[in-house]
Motif scaffolding. Structure first.
Motif, PDB file in Angstrom:
ATOM      1  N   LEU A 435      -3.807 -23.247 -22.608  1.00  0.00           N
ATOM      2  CA  LEU A 435      -3.937 -23.759 -21.581  1.00  0.00           C
ATOM      3  C   LEU A 435      -5.213 -24.315 -21.617  1.00  0.00           C
ATOM      4  N   ALA A 436      -5.918 -23.305 -21.874  1.00  0.00           N
ATOM      5  CA  ALA A 436      -7.255 -23.890 -21.948  1.00  0.00           C
ATOM      6  C   ALA A 436      -7.457 -25.185 -22.574  1.00  0.00           C
ATOM      7  N   ILE A 437      -7.074 -25.070 -23.966  1.00  0.00           N
ATOM      8  CA  ILE A 437      -6.977 -27.410 -24.122  1.00  0.00           C
ATOM      9  C   ILE A 437      -6.293 -27.863 -23.472  1.00  0.00           C
ATOM     10  N   ALA A 438      -5.099 -27.186 -23.580  1.00  0.00           N
ATOM     11  CA  ALA A 438      -4.407 -28.272 -22.136  1.00  0.00           C
ATOM     12  C   ALA A 438      -5.121 -28.861 -21.166  1.00  0.00           C
ATOM     13  N   ALA A 439      -5.735 -27.730 -20.060  1.00  0.00           N
ATOM     14  CA  ALA A 439      -6.479 -27.900 -19.077  1.00  0.00           C
ATOM     15  C   ALA A 439      -7.824 -29.063 -18.973  1.00  0.00           C
ATOM     16  N   TYR A 440      -8.581 -28.460 -20.472  1.00  0.00           N
ATOM     17  CA  TYR A 440      -9.515 -29.729 -21.068  1.00  0.00           C
ATOM     18  C   TYR A 440      -9.045 -30.741 -20.918  1.00  0.00           C
ATOM     19  N   ARG A 441      -8.376 -30.947 -21.468  1.00  0.00           N
ATOM     20  CA  ARG A 441      -7.703 -32.617 -21.924  1.00  0.00           C
ATOM     21  C   ARG A 441      -7.728 -32.916 -20.909  1.00  0.00           C
ATOM     22  N   ALA A 442      -6.698 -32.839 -19.781  1.00  0.00           N
ATOM     23  CA  ALA A 442      -6.699 -32.825 -18.511  1.00  0.00           C
ATOM     24  C   ALA A 442      -7.746 -33.959 -17.858  1.00  0.00           C
ATOM     25  N   SER A 443      -8.805 -33.346 -18.042  1.00  0.00           N
ATOM     26  CA  SER A 443     -10.466 -33.086 -16.869  1.00  0.00           C
ATOM     27  C   SER A 443     -10.894 -34.393 -18.136  1.00  0.00           C
ATOM     28  N   LYS A 604     -12.582 -15.169 -24.228  1.00  0.00           N
ATOM     29  CA  LYS A 604     -12.359 -16.338 -24.700  1.00  0.00           C
ATOM     30  C   LYS A 604     -12.412 -17.805 -24.790  1.00  0.00           C
ATOM     31  N   TRP A 605     -11.031 -17.409 -23.977  1.00  0.00           N
ATOM     32  CA  TRP A 605     -10.520 -18.711 -23.650  1.00  0.00           C
ATOM     33  C   TRP A 605     -10.326 -19.205 -22.365  1.00  0.00           C
ATOM     34  N   VAL A 606     -11.251 -18.049 -21.311  1.00  0.00           N
ATOM     35  CA  VAL A 606     -11.455 -18.973 -20.022  1.00  0.00           C
ATOM     36  C   VAL A 606     -12.477 -18.609 -19.776  1.00  0.00           C
ATOM     37  N   ASP A 607     -13.105 -19.799 -19.118  1.00  0.00           N
ATOM     38  CA  ASP A 607     -14.643 -20.384 -19.023  1.00  0.00           C
ATOM     39  C   ASP A 607     -14.638 -19.134 -17.463  1.00  0.00           C
ATOM     40  N   HIS A 608     -14.046 -19.295 -17.356  1.00  0.00           N
ATOM     41  CA  HIS A 608     -14.870 -18.660 -15.708  1.00  0.00           C
ATOM     42  C   HIS A 608     -14.706 -16.647 -16.478  1.00  0.00           C
ATOM     43  N   SER A 609     -14.096 -16.001 -15.353  1.00  0.00           N
ATOM     44  CA  SER A 609     -13.687 -14.456 -16.495  1.00  0.00           C
ATOM     45  C   SER A 609     -12.263 -14.438 -15.460  1.00  0.00           C
ATOM     46  N   ILE A 610     -12.244 -13.011 -15.716  1.00  0.00           N
ATOM     47  CA  ILE A 610     -11.722 -12.160 -15.962  1.00  0.00           C
ATOM     48  C   ILE A 610     -11.229 -11.142 -14.767  1.00  0.00           C
ATOM     49  N   SER A 611     -10.212 -11.326 -14.036  1.00  0.00           N
ATOM     50  CA  SER A 611     -10.120  -9.509 -12.830  1.00  0.00           C
ATOM     51  C   SER A 611      -8.938  -9.119 -13.230  1.00  0.00           C
TER      52      SER A 611
END
Length: 851
Positions: A435-443, A604-611
């Motif tokens: 998810l992280a890699i795909a979202a950053y590639r999209a951005s 490690k793969w979430v640039d904000h945080s986790i609730s």
């Protein structure tokens, strides 16, 4: 705006039409239908409904996003967007975006959360009041708010005013908490996060502030803990607190024993579920936006649930991707996760989130237009206007997004993988890395098409740990980012999905299933044909018990040809669960240390945080809570909260039997003699178009006596609308008889006294008021008094109206979270009702009833 809306010819629907249609849409899921109808269906202030089912809502959202898309290259069509978001199957805008996109009937933000505050100036009273006003202005536009209190000087510090010394942090916690409680957001209360640094000399007072019942009830509280403090805890060392925090030349400095304060944090969390912990050095060191700290992107606090650390005046909008929907052939031996479709949809979700930023900027323009058109003086409007100008600047420049997930627990179960197992943790990590890699590639691709966010500078980010993990995982992505930049300053989060998961009909967010199956009751007429009576309550009402299956557990049953219509015994249900992929995978089953490790790895793969909240049984030790907190820091979590079953007074607890405390322990202790002067609240309300008023005398913030009646009676009491509090003073008339006077200050500070409250109301009201005051003075719990009032059998219609009025006034003082026993939700018939802000709120479906 009103004239424009009045000329629209949109079709309207009755509540029954919309409910029945949405009930069919959700396949007879009463709870999902009610939640959608109450929270998200398009309606105006007169209650007119403009959407029949969620299909109408999804079409509304798709139309607006498509309108933004045509401004850019290779636009998505309305139908393409609709197919991505329809049926809550793949991409689900959360909360404010779902309610607000394309909604012409509200002037409200699309942002779910904000952080406000600044550094030096807010230590003054003027700065503190400015933050208070900004908080209220955001909450009235539907946003949750967070801000940090570390800038406030500690208790006892010198100040240059008549007080001479500072009161410290805690009184301002109360101020901000009370402001939150005052703000209504379309029938719900505002949400607030207050944080403070462990380095602050008042941090222990902050940590203890919520231990006293009734204090700071309008806020979540979290303590920002740095690595030096954690190292001192591990090594049994000392720690130096300072003000200003981390200053090289502090005005205040004191050395404490780190383990002593740590034990206090752990004890309080074990006892009351607060404070939560924010591992601040991890947050800052990992934060991509903090690479631009000197340009205004220094993270200072988080949103109310902790999943979005933000700089002052930044905001975020949330969207969830339904992980369950990417499992092909779920609950079979051929089940597999479609990673290619998932990556394609992550890119689409990131694009949609960027479009929603443009829609938010339009909403802020509307808010600013509304402020400019308001008749107040410019000096009155200036704080609100500047607030939204600052928010607009940050949203436009940073273009922050909040792409997350839901349905993680169901995804694993559908694949036949047990949540919390090593295999489950490894698979979840693979999904979130993808998810992280795909979202950053999209951005990055969006930056190529639409331009990078305003302050992008690859040189600033070159040492950021998160960016370097992306570089190691996908070097091509990294070098494309160097060439084109990135559209969004930060992208990812994992939020609690709450009502969103009710509509996706999946587990919530990253959490496991709470219970795969449970029983409910519904009231029945024993004389009806073919009715089954399973339970008769203490007042003789008959109830039928029925089984409720978690949606995906029911799907597992259907796939395996197990009858879902049978009324199973508890032993039979236990046997079913044991055969299912949900066995030993509920929130009470999952190994807590394993869950913390899973969170740290995914973080490690979430640039904000986790609730995420770690749910613990009631009998766990304080030592275990401390161990979990320490483990969370060691594995790289950014924050953690624990909830021990039954730890928060009044909050619903599990069905296991517990010994009841002696009745006298629940009573409030008041002075045996009535003090001459009491602080008092003025409560106004309306019943049957009549204006009512109540004067409630307080001791330590708890009701001690009440005077109430018609405010516009010929002999009634008229006081200014702004007079919301004052004093009730016990006096004597010339003949020696007692009387009670009310005194308040006018706007110039002069005292105005209304003599003889006891003679201002109808004598019949006064006699009942004496009865209620007597029960209050003897410490009877407020919710029990409300029940007593409701049970009064009164013949007079006017007295019955008084009964409703005084009950409504007193409900405001019922401790939030107090369970209402013997009552049932009108929507879903659940018995899980608690008081929130004086209103009965259903913990199962979220519906609320006041009055």
């Amino acid at each position: 705006m009103k004239a424009e809306l009045a000329n629209t010819s949109l079709k309207t629907y009755t509540q029954d039409e919309a409910f029945n249609a949405s009930l069919e849409y959700f396949k007879n899921d009463d709870l999902a239908a009610r939640v959608w109808l109450n929270k998200y269906a398009l309606k105006d202030s007169d209650g007119n409904l403009y959407e029949l089912t969620p299909n109408d809502m999804h079409r509304r959202i798709a139309k607006e996003i498509a309108r933004i898309e045509v401004k850019y290259a290779k636009p998505f069509s309305e139908d393409e967007i609709f197919n991505l978001i329809k049926d809550f199957k793949y991409i689900v805008p959360q909360g404010s975006p779902m309610a607000g996109i394309g909604n012409p009937y509200q002037i409200a933000s699309l942002s779910n959360c904000f952080v406000i505050g600044n550094s030096g100036e807010s230590d003054s009273y003027g700065g503190i009041m400015k933050i208070d006003q900004e908080q209220v202005q955001l909450m009235k536009r539907r946003g949750g708010v967070g801000h940090d209190l570390s800038h406030i000087r500690p208790k006892g510090s010198a100040v240059k005013n008549s007080a001479l010394t500072s009161t410290g942090i805690v009184p301002f916690m109360e101020r901000y908490s009370n402001s939150t409680r005052e703000v209504a957001q379309d029938g719900r209360r505002g949400a607030l996060m207050l944080s403070v640094s462990i380095n602050h000399p008042d941090s222990e007072d902050f940590i203890n502030a919520k231990l006293e019942q009734g204090k700071v009830t309008g806020a979540n509280v979290s303590v920002r803990i740095d690595n030096d403090f954690m190292e001192a805890v591990k090594n049994g060392g000392d720690y130096i607190q300072k003000y200003p925090i981390f200053s090289d030349s502090p005005k205040v400095s004191k050395t404490i024993e780190a383990t002593s304060l740590w034990k206090k944090i752990v004890h309080n969390a074990w006892k009351s579920a607060e404070p939560g912990i924010l591992f601040w050095d991890t947050i800052i060191n990992e934060s991509v936006p903090d690479c631009y700290a000197d340009l205004g992107y220094k993270t200072v606090s988080t949103n109310p649930c902790g999943e979005i650390p933000l700089c002052p005046y930044d905001s975020c909008r949330l969207l969830a991707i339904n992980l369950f929907s990417y499992v092909e052939n779920p609950f079979t031996a051929h089940a597999k996760f479609n990673f290619e479709l998932f990556k394609k949809h992550v890119a689409a979700a990131q694009r949609i989130m960027d479009d929603i930023i443009d829609l938010e900027l339009e909403k802020i323009d509307k808010i600013l237009e509304k402020i400019d058109a308001d008749p107040e003086m410019d000096e009155v409007k200036s704080i609100e206007r500047n607030l939204w100008v600052n928010i607009q600047k940050k949203a436009k420049e940073g273009r922050r997004t909040g792409v997350g997930i839901t349905g993680e627990g169901d995804m694993l179960a559908a694949l036949g993988i047990r949540y919390g197992s090593e295999e489950g943790n490894a698979f979840s990590l693979e999904v979130h890395k993808t998810l992280a890699i795909a979202a950053y590639r999209a951005s990055v691709h969006l930056a190529k098409e639409r331009g990078a966010f305003g302050v992008f500078d690859a040189e600033r980010e070159k040492n950021n740990p998160f960016i370097n993990r992306l570089k190691e995982a996908d070097s091509q992505l990294y070098y494309e980012m160097l060439e084109y930049g990135r559209r969004n300053i930060a992208l990812l989060t994992i939020a609690p999905t709450g009502t969103t998961s009710l509509m996706t009909q999946t587990t919530s967010g990253i959490e496991p299933v709470f219970m795969p199956v449970y029983k409910r009751r519904r009231k029945v007429n024993p004389n009806d044909k073919d009715v089954r009576v399973d339970f008769v309550d203490e007042v003789g009402d008959s109830w039928e018990e029925y089984v409720v299956f978690h949606h995906r557990f029911k799907q597992w049953m259907e796939v395996n040809n197990i009858d879902t219509s049978k009324n199973y015994s508890q032993d039979e249900l236990d046997g079913l669960i044991k055969k299912s992929p949900y066995y030993k995978a509920t929130s009470n089953d999952v190994d807590w240390l394993s869950k913390v490790s899973m969170q740290g790895a995914i973080q490690k793969w979430v640039d904000h945080s986790i609730s995420v909240t770690i749910n613990l049984p009631s009998d766990v030790s304080e030592e275990l809570v401390g161990e979990l907190y320490l483990k969370a820091w060691e594995v790289g979590c950014k924050g953690v909260t624990v909830y021990r079953d039954g730890s928060r007074s009044g909050v619903l607890i599990s069905n296991e039997e517990k010994k009841e405390a002696p009745a006298e322990e629940t009573l409030t202790t008041f002075p045996t003699k009535r003090p001459q002067i009491l602080e008092a609240d003025v409560v106004r309300f309306q019943n049957n178009k009549e204006k009512w008023i109540a004067f409630i005398g307080l001791i330590d913030g708890k009701p001690y006596e009440i005077f109430t009646g018609l405010a516009d009676d010929e002999d009634g009491i008229l006081i200014p609308r702004w007079a919301n509090n004052g004093l009730i003073i016990k006096n004597r008339n010339e003949d020696g008889t007692k009387r009670y006077d009310f005194q308040y200050k006018n706007k110039r500070g002069y005292k105005t006294t209304i003599e003889g409250l006891s003679h201002k109301f109808n004598p019949e009201y006064w006699n009942y008021a004496k009865l209620i005051s007597s029960t209050l003075r003897h410490g009877m719990p407020i919710d029990k008094i409300v029940d007593l009032i409701n049970s009064l059998q009164l013949d007079s219609e006017s007295i019955n109206t008084w009964k409703n009025g005084v009950g409504r006034a007193l409900k405001r003082y019922v401790e939030d979270g107090t369970q209402a026993k013997g009552q049932h939700c009108d929507n879903c018939k659940s018995e899980n009702l608690i008081y929130q802000e004086g209103c009965l709120t259903c913990k199962d479906c979220g519906s609320s009833k006041c009055g």
